[in-house]
Design an enzyme around this catalytic site. Sequence first.
Site, short mmCIF file in Angstrom:
data_model
loop_
_atom_site.label_atom_id
_atom_site.label_comp_id
_atom_site.label_asym_id
_atom_site.label_seq_id
_atom_site.Cartn_x
_atom_site.Cartn_y
_atom_site.Cartn_z
N LYS A 134 -44.50 -30.20 -111.52
CA LYS A 134 -45.40 -30.35 -110.59
C LYS A 134 -45.79 -28.86 -110.23
O LYS A 134 -45.86 -28.33 -109.23
CB LYS A 134 -45.10 -31.00 -109.41
CG LYS A 134 -44.68 -32.53 -109.65
CD LYS A 134 -43.90 -33.07 -108.35
CE LYS A 134 -43.49 -34.76 -108.80
NZ LYS A 134 -42.95 -35.06 -107.59
N ASP A 162 -32.40 -40.75 -109.42
CA ASP A 162 -33.52 -40.48 -108.59
C ASP A 162 -33.65 -41.38 -107.16
O ASP A 162 -33.43 -42.72 -107.14
CB ASP A 162 -34.73 -41.21 -109.38
CG ASP A 162 -36.20 -40.65 -108.81
OD1 ASP A 162 -36.22 -39.31 -108.37
OD2 ASP A 162 -36.78 -41.52 -108.74
N LYS A 185 -38.40 -41.56 -118.15
CA LYS A 185 -38.49 -41.65 -116.58
C LYS A 185 -38.73 -43.15 -116.40
O LYS A 185 -38.65 -43.95 -117.20
CB LYS A 185 -39.65 -40.86 -115.99
CG LYS A 185 -39.36 -39.27 -116.24
CD LYS A 185 -40.50 -38.54 -115.84
CE LYS A 185 -40.71 -38.45 -114.19
NZ LYS A 185 -39.65 -37.97 -113.38
N GLU A 192 -33.67 -41.06 -116.41
CA GLU A 192 -33.73 -40.95 -114.86
C GLU A 192 -33.22 -42.54 -114.70
O GLU A 192 -33.94 -43.50 -115.21
CB GLU A 192 -35.21 -40.97 -114.65
CG GLU A 192 -35.61 -41.14 -113.14
CD GLU A 192 -36.89 -41.11 -112.66
OE1 GLU A 192 -37.81 -42.08 -112.41
OE2 GLU A 192 -37.45 -40.01 -112.73
N ARG A 202 -58.64 -9.22 -104.22
CA ARG A 202 -58.29 -10.62 -103.93
C ARG A 202 -57.57 -11.46 -104.95
O ARG A 202 -56.53 -12.06 -104.63
CB ARG A 202 -59.87 -11.21 -103.66
CG ARG A 202 -59.62 -12.72 -103.47
CD ARG A 202 -58.80 -13.17 -102.23
NE ARG A 202 -58.51 -12.49 -101.22
CZ ARG A 202 -57.54 -12.24 -100.35
NH1 ARG A 202 -56.35 -12.95 -100.68
NH2 ARG A 202 -57.71 -11.45 -99.42
#
Length: 292
Positions: free
Chosen positions: A139, A226, A171, A205, A104
């Site tokens: 992410k 963005d 950002k 960004e 598994r």
Amino acid sequence: MLTTSPALPTAQIDPVVAAALAEDAPWGDLTGQVLLPADATASAQLVAREDGVAAGLAVFAAAFRLTDPATEVTARLADGDSFTAGDVLATVTGPARAVVQAERIALNFSQRMSGIATLTRRFVEAVEGTGAAITDTRKTTPGLRALERHAVRCGGGVNHRFSLSDAVMAKDNHLAVLQQQGLDLTEAIRHARVQLGHTTSLEVEVDRIDQIEPVIAGGVDIIMLDNFSLEDLARGVQLIAGRAIIEASGTVTLGTVGDIARTGVDVISSGALTHSARHLDLGLDMTVTSGA
């Protein structure tokens, strides 16, 4: 198109796989211990149930090796290779208890990584001929970043910064703090720039066209546009005019990535490569033989 990826080092594979094995069988596999003869052996094939791109074959093998060094895994293809439903990706032989115990965990990793590689390959194919690179983001699944980013490379993508320690990337939240403090954006970028070594990149960004010139004046290496419309992406490319690497991000899907690439951006980043990839359907077909 990239069809192979540098091998993952054992030092990145073994701790992750060992933790997964310990989670799954902290005191051993009780079912195997009470049902399977200790001298039984097993042969198994890792078989594709659908078309895809291979990734994580060394991780697959590590699950069996770390469970019992007596097991042997032979890969039939390499990471980055395409396969079709019914193809055998690898074979396994060894003590039946070990093969069943590791099954598994081995499948979980290979299905996850091959799913990421397969999705990435589709993104790469969608921008073929434009010159745009497809890259991942941070992410990723906690603890699995090295494995998932390897899978992106197997699919023909490239990797963004690996961690917060690798590069400066300002950002929207960073810019909001600067604005609240009344600090000039250009000067703030210049101040950051002089604190960095010559090998460290600086990316900012932006979400509006009017932010581009102040950012370039600060001396950035990369500008992320963005959530820009296609029209604004094209305008941004013309305005930047080669003065920085241009990255597009936000709302990137298989349906939109081709049009985004055709605006002339250099890089397209998508968190979907890792956070939305479906596990590929792979199976371990096994034959168990009793000992003499």
